[in-house]
Design an enzyme around this catalytic site. Sequence first.
Site, PDB file in Angstrom:
ATOM      1  N   GLU A 258       0.886  -1.184   0.000  1.00  0.00           N
ATOM      2  CA  GLU A 258       0.000   0.000   0.000  1.00  0.00           C
ATOM      3  C   GLU A 258       0.907   1.212   0.000  1.00  0.00           C
ATOM      4  O   GLU A 258       1.604   1.458   0.984  1.00  0.00           O
ATOM      5  CB  GLU A 258      -0.876  -0.005   1.269  1.00  0.00           C
ATOM      6  CG  GLU A 258      -1.802  -1.192   1.408  1.00  0.00           C
ATOM      7  CD  GLU A 258      -2.932  -1.161   0.398  1.00  0.00           C
ATOM      8  OE1 GLU A 258      -3.227  -0.100  -0.174  1.00  0.00           O
ATOM      9  OE2 GLU A 258      -3.517  -2.236   0.171  1.00  0.00           O
ATOM     10  N   GLU A 392       4.682  13.309  -3.966  1.00  0.00           N
ATOM     11  CA  GLU A 392       3.930  13.280  -2.706  1.00  0.00           C
ATOM     12  C   GLU A 392       4.719  14.058  -1.658  1.00  0.00           C
ATOM     13  O   GLU A 392       5.844  13.694  -1.327  1.00  0.00           O
ATOM     14  CB  GLU A 392       3.775  11.818  -2.271  1.00  0.00           C
ATOM     15  CG  GLU A 392       2.881  11.638  -1.080  1.00  0.00           C
ATOM     16  CD  GLU A 392       2.792  10.191  -0.643  1.00  0.00           C
ATOM     17  OE1 GLU A 392       3.820   9.485  -0.691  1.00  0.00           O
ATOM     18  OE2 GLU A 392       1.699   9.752  -0.253  1.00  0.00           O
TER      19      GLU A 392
HETATM   20  P1  NAD Z   1       8.860   4.507   4.067  1.00  0.00           P
HETATM   21  O1  NAD Z   1       8.680   3.747   2.818  1.00  0.00           O
HETATM   22  O2  NAD Z   1      10.064   5.359   4.210  1.00  0.00           O
HETATM   23  O3  NAD Z   1       8.902   3.507   5.315  1.00  0.00           O
HETATM   24  C1  NAD Z   1       7.870   2.595   5.552  1.00  0.00           C
HETATM   25  C2  NAD Z   1       8.412   1.444   6.377  1.00  0.00           C
HETATM   26  O4  NAD Z   1       9.372   0.762   5.589  1.00  0.00           O
HETATM   27  C3  NAD Z   1       9.124   1.858   7.656  1.00  0.00           C
HETATM   28  O5  NAD Z   1       8.846   0.927   8.671  1.00  0.00           O
HETATM   29  C4  NAD Z   1      10.585   1.796   7.261  1.00  0.00           C
HETATM   30  O6  NAD Z   1      11.463   1.551   8.340  1.00  0.00           O
HETATM   31  C5  NAD Z   1      10.575   0.616   6.311  1.00  0.00           C
HETATM   32  N1  NAD Z   1      11.686   0.600   5.363  1.00  0.00           N
HETATM   33  C6  NAD Z   1      12.387   1.651   4.878  1.00  0.00           C
HETATM   34  N2  NAD Z   1      13.328   1.219   4.019  1.00  0.00           N
HETATM   35  C7  NAD Z   1      13.223  -0.120   3.962  1.00  0.00           C
HETATM   36  C8  NAD Z   1      13.912  -1.135   3.250  1.00  0.00           C
HETATM   37  N3  NAD Z   1      14.918  -0.849   2.425  1.00  0.00           N
HETATM   38  N4  NAD Z   1      13.522  -2.419   3.412  1.00  0.00           N
HETATM   39  C9  NAD Z   1      12.489  -2.736   4.232  1.00  0.00           C
HETATM   40  N5  NAD Z   1      11.816  -1.813   4.946  1.00  0.00           N
HETATM   41  C10 NAD Z   1      12.170  -0.522   4.808  1.00  0.00           C
HETATM   42  O7  NAD Z   1       7.526   5.335   4.268  1.00  0.00           O
HETATM   43  P2  NAD Z   1       7.162   6.323   5.452  1.00  0.00           P
HETATM   44  O8  NAD Z   1       7.906   7.603   5.245  1.00  0.00           O
HETATM   45  O9  NAD Z   1       7.281   5.637   6.753  1.00  0.00           O
HETATM   46  O10 NAD Z   1       5.587   6.542   5.202  1.00  0.00           O
HETATM   47  C11 NAD Z   1       5.072   7.444   4.301  1.00  0.00           C
HETATM   48  C12 NAD Z   1       4.619   6.746   3.037  1.00  0.00           C
HETATM   49  O11 NAD Z   1       3.650   5.751   3.353  1.00  0.00           O
HETATM   50  C13 NAD Z   1       3.917   7.701   2.088  1.00  0.00           C
HETATM   51  O12 NAD Z   1       4.391   7.466   0.783  1.00  0.00           O
HETATM   52  C14 NAD Z   1       2.458   7.307   2.197  1.00  0.00           C
HETATM   53  O13 NAD Z   1       1.694   7.602   1.074  1.00  0.00           O
HETATM   54  C15 NAD Z   1       2.563   5.851   2.444  1.00  0.00           C
HETATM   55  N6  NAD Z   1       1.319   5.341   3.023  1.00  0.00           N
HETATM   56  C16 NAD Z   1       0.468   4.613   2.225  1.00  0.00           C
HETATM   57  C17 NAD Z   1      -0.748   4.142   2.730  1.00  0.00           C
HETATM   58  C18 NAD Z   1      -1.692   3.345   1.876  1.00  0.00           C
HETATM   59  O14 NAD Z   1      -2.548   2.671   2.439  1.00  0.00           O
HETATM   60  N7  NAD Z   1      -1.582   3.379   0.556  1.00  0.00           N
HETATM   61  C19 NAD Z   1      -1.084   4.401   4.065  1.00  0.00           C
HETATM   62  C20 NAD Z   1      -0.194   5.141   4.849  1.00  0.00           C
HETATM   63  C21 NAD Z   1       0.999   5.602   4.319  1.00  0.00           C
END
Ligand code: NAD
Length: 492
Positions: A258, A392
């Site tokens: 997601e 975004e």
């Molecule tokens: P992010 O992708 O930076 O991190 C998300 C998670 O992934 C965190 O727990 C992080 O530690 C982990 N992560 C980071 N790098 C990784 C890697 N290389 N391997 C495995 N895990 C890793 O996102 P964020 O900044 O925490 O959240 C914001 C994003 O989430 C926005 O893009 C937002 O749109 C999205 N989001 C989507 C939904 C949906 O339902 N579509 C809902 C909420 C948030």
Amino acid sequence: MQTFPNLTLDGRAFINGERQWAVAEARFDNISPVNGQTLCEIARCDATDIDLAVQAARHSFDDKRWRGLPPAARKRVMVRFSDLILAHGEELAQMETLDMGKPIRYAHSVDVNSAANCIRWYGEAIDKVYDEIAPTSDQALALIRREPMGVIGVIVPWNYPMIMAAWKIAPALACGNSVVLKPSEKSPLTALRLAELALQAGVPAGVFNVVPGYGLESGSPLALHMDVDGIGFTGSTKVGKQIHVMAGQSNLKRAWTELGGKSPFIVMDDCPDLERAVQAAVGSIFFNQGESCNAPSRLFVHQRIKNAFMERALQLVPQYQPADPRLPDTVMGAVVDQTQRDTVLGYIEKGQQEGAHLLCGGQAALTDTGGFYVQPTIFDGVTNNMTIAREEIFGPVLSVMGFNDVHEAVRLANDHVYGLQASIWSRDLNTAHGVARALRAGTVHVNQYDEDDITVPFGGYKQSGVGRDKSLHAFDKYTELKTTWIRIDSPV
Ligand code: NAD
């Protein structure tokens, strides 16, 4: 920093039913965006800790301590789990507010209540879903059965820490899987507490493990683990793409993602209720400090009504001035950390450089608190190719564009890599239905933006992700379908 009396913060991992520090003893400081002060230390887990958690989960799956229970028994435990979340609602809300800066009033009324409702709903659903018998010939019986997948890895972001976790752990646990959850390093506290409450409710040790840490150090080992059967990820599109690669590089675990959004909000000149539309547009972009994947960050208003619309929008903005999120009346709190604040301010600068017209906001706020706040910001005169319309921002920034007819509106709305949500405002039934069908988005709202229910799927088209959270469809993500053919040589 301890700003709510009686709140205990524990940053240790939760593996096999027990709190523990990382094997390597590494820790990191958990900084509150409310005032920039350290809340507590968090276990900085790595591949070793992930491996321990996966082993515990595998063991619990293999010995059937959870999946072997009748669905009605799992239901009872999950309903108790939900009740415990509600009973600890104030504590969980306070943690969420300190950890990621959202206003306490929403941390409780939205985050706690939604998470509890989600856990209850999947618990209550699981003893009401039936398997299938296929319409084959008389000489055979083909049973189509859903089986739990095994060990599910869950990786979630920081914007709705409890809700994002609940959307995945609830259907995964209800089906009988064992789970290893990696919360965001920016907001790990409530996930760790949820694991304790689950154990207290009767989820057996080892079935639900929470391993905090950084993405590369703990998220990647989980996504790459050879003994994890499926992964549910919510986060950025950039990392989501890597999750699919890691799934392919390792054991082809099922990967569901997601991801990001840049949702269009289209207001036609026959909008049935302009006041409601303005309230929805402004309220939705500034809710949760703009840190919502489905925030309507691209606002398209028909040129004929645009001046009136924007005049009213600007009148509403002062309501959203950021304030201390611990105060009960605050509606906009702090963004999650300094990096995020600086990213948002960087986008605002870029918008101005590229020629968008700043109508309000644009600055950091409450800097004397030591916390990380951004003024509610609106840009007019945006074009769909500007950076602030393409990327975004994940902060309280609205990009406004005008259009002259419905074709132009739909073309601009769909001209994007994301397709999470959208909204169309029109009193004409043909326009509303026609545009709703034409928009490439997982959810389209007609003449409203805030309806939400656990019964409906949530997820996106295009680069907004793969699969759907919520609703009964979420069971598809955490189960394997098994067909069993039985030969019938009937003597009669
Ligand atoms: P992010 O992708 O930076 O991190 C998300 C998670 O992934 C965190 O727990 C992080 O530690 C982990 N992560 C980071 N790098 C990784 C890697 N290389 N391997 C495995 N895990 C890793 O996102 P964020 O900044 O925490 O959240 C914001 C994003 O989430 C926005 O893009 C937002 O749109 C999205 N989001 C989507 C939904 C949906 O339902 N579509 C809902 C909420 C948030």
